[in-house]
Design a protein around this motif. Structure first.
Motif, mmCIF file in Angstrom:
data_model
loop_
_atom_site.group_PDB
_atom_site.id
_atom_site.type_symbol
_atom_site.label_atom_id
_atom_site.label_comp_id
_atom_site.label_asym_id
_atom_site.label_seq_id
_atom_site.Cartn_x
_atom_site.Cartn_y
_atom_site.Cartn_z
ATOM 1 N N ALA A 138 -4.334 10.087 -1.795
ATOM 2 C CA ALA A 138 -4.837 8.503 -1.686
ATOM 3 C C ALA A 138 -4.776 7.864 -1.832
ATOM 4 C CB ALA A 138 -4.752 8.273 -3.446
ATOM 5 N N ALA A 139 -5.004 6.823 -0.923
ATOM 6 C CA ALA A 139 -4.056 5.533 -0.408
ATOM 7 C C ALA A 139 -4.410 4.195 -1.573
ATOM 8 C CB ALA A 139 -4.770 4.603 0.715
ATOM 9 N N MET A 140 -3.154 3.849 -1.988
ATOM 10 C CA MET A 140 -3.792 2.962 -3.278
ATOM 11 C C MET A 140 -3.199 1.313 -3.254
ATOM 12 S SD MET A 140 -2.894 5.588 -6.353
ATOM 13 C CE MET A 140 -3.817 4.264 -7.714
ATOM 14 N N ILE A 141 -3.606 0.295 -3.523
ATOM 15 C CA ILE A 141 -3.055 -0.798 -3.541
ATOM 16 C C ILE A 141 -3.854 -1.741 -4.843
ATOM 17 C CG2 ILE A 141 -3.626 -3.442 -2.360
ATOM 18 C CD1 ILE A 141 -4.761 -1.934 0.216
ATOM 19 N N ASP A 142 -2.319 -2.055 -5.539
ATOM 20 C CA ASP A 142 -1.531 -2.631 -6.718
ATOM 21 C C ASP A 142 -3.078 -1.890 -8.067
ATOM 22 O OD1 ASP A 142 -1.100 -5.080 -5.689
ATOM 23 O OD2 ASP A 142 -3.565 -6.060 -5.474
ATOM 24 N N GLY A 143 -2.922 -0.277 -7.822
ATOM 25 C CA GLY A 143 -3.125 0.323 -8.769
ATOM 26 C C GLY A 143 -4.649 0.629 -8.163
ATOM 27 N N MET B 217 0.890 -0.717 0.239
ATOM 28 C CA MET B 217 -0.152 -0.334 -0.156
ATOM 29 C C MET B 217 0.720 1.514 0.155
ATOM 30 S SD MET B 217 -1.963 2.451 1.665
ATOM 31 C CE MET B 217 -1.196 2.286 3.699
ATOM 32 N N LYS B 218 0.784 2.633 -0.694
ATOM 33 C CA LYS B 218 0.623 3.173 -0.732
ATOM 34 C C LYS B 218 0.458 4.423 -0.361
ATOM 35 C CE LYS B 218 2.677 4.011 -5.893
ATOM 36 N NZ LYS B 218 3.261 3.589 -6.436
ATOM 37 N N SER C 4 -8.100 13.409 -12.135
ATOM 38 C CA SER C 4 -7.419 13.043 -12.544
ATOM 39 C C SER C 4 -8.206 11.137 -11.881
ATOM 40 C CB SER C 4 -5.987 12.233 -11.599
ATOM 41 O OG SER C 4 -5.985 12.169 -10.204
ATOM 42 N N GLU C 5 -7.754 10.211 -12.614
ATOM 43 C CA GLU C 5 -8.965 8.830 -13.059
ATOM 44 C C GLU C 5 -9.052 8.471 -11.449
ATOM 45 O OE1 GLU C 5 -8.422 4.415 -14.413
ATOM 46 O OE2 GLU C 5 -7.851 5.923 -15.541
#
Length: 166
Positions: free
Chosen positions: A47-52, A1-2, A10-11
């Motif tokens: 945004a926190a993102m996991i695998d995009g 997670m980042k 944006s998307e």
């Protein structure tokens, strides 16, 4: 997670809007956001993102020269309880410090009051209702260089030191 700063319109931003609609607007009994929120153009979007995939979102908004507001915090239900909210909040606080804000405030829902208490936020209002939710305002003073000088503390922690010491 980042955790990333993302661009307005944006998307990833629109995926965050979907989360906000699903989790915040629906539970408050309010209409979903369907058009681009122009008033958010100058906010910082995170945004926190996991695998995009966007699994959490938060906005940081300048309110004065010394104060910022954290708002629109939403974590996907499937990922709640895994520290994503904590990472988003800490990231937003660090960004606010780098921007030389002395404090941040937010409006928290009743179910999140304990979370904000745990991270050092002070309640600054009585409970009130907005739509179908009960809210309170919270504030936290940040440890900016200006503040630390007042206490005779020099803040020199590098990322490498943080990794080895904590």
């Amino acid at each position: 997670m980042k955790v990333n700063v993302i661009n307005w319109n944006s998307e990833e931003y629109w995926r965050g809007i979907f989360l906000r609609n699903k989790l915040l607007k629906t539970s408050a009994g309010k209409e979903w956001i369907k058009e681009l929120p122009i008033h958010e153009k100058y906010d910082l979007h995170m945004a926190a993102m996991i695998d995009g995939e966007v699994v959490g979102t938060l906005l940081l908004s300048k309110r004065s020269r010394t104060m910022a507001q954290i708002k629109q915090v939403a974590i996907d239900e499937l990922y709640q309880g895994f520290g994503i909210g904590k990472q988003l909040l800490e990231f937003a606080e660090k960004i606010a410090e780098l921007m030389n804000f002395q404090s941040v405030f937010l409006t928290g829902r009743k179910q999140a009051w304990g979370f904000y208490d745990h991270f050092g936020y002070q309640r600054i209002s009585s409970a009130y209702s907005d739509g179908d939710v009960i809210l309170k305002k919270f504030k936290k003073n940040l440890c900016t260089k200006k503040n630390t000088r007042n206490f005779g503390i020099i803040k020199h922690i590098t990322l490498k030191e943080m990794e080895t010491n904590g």
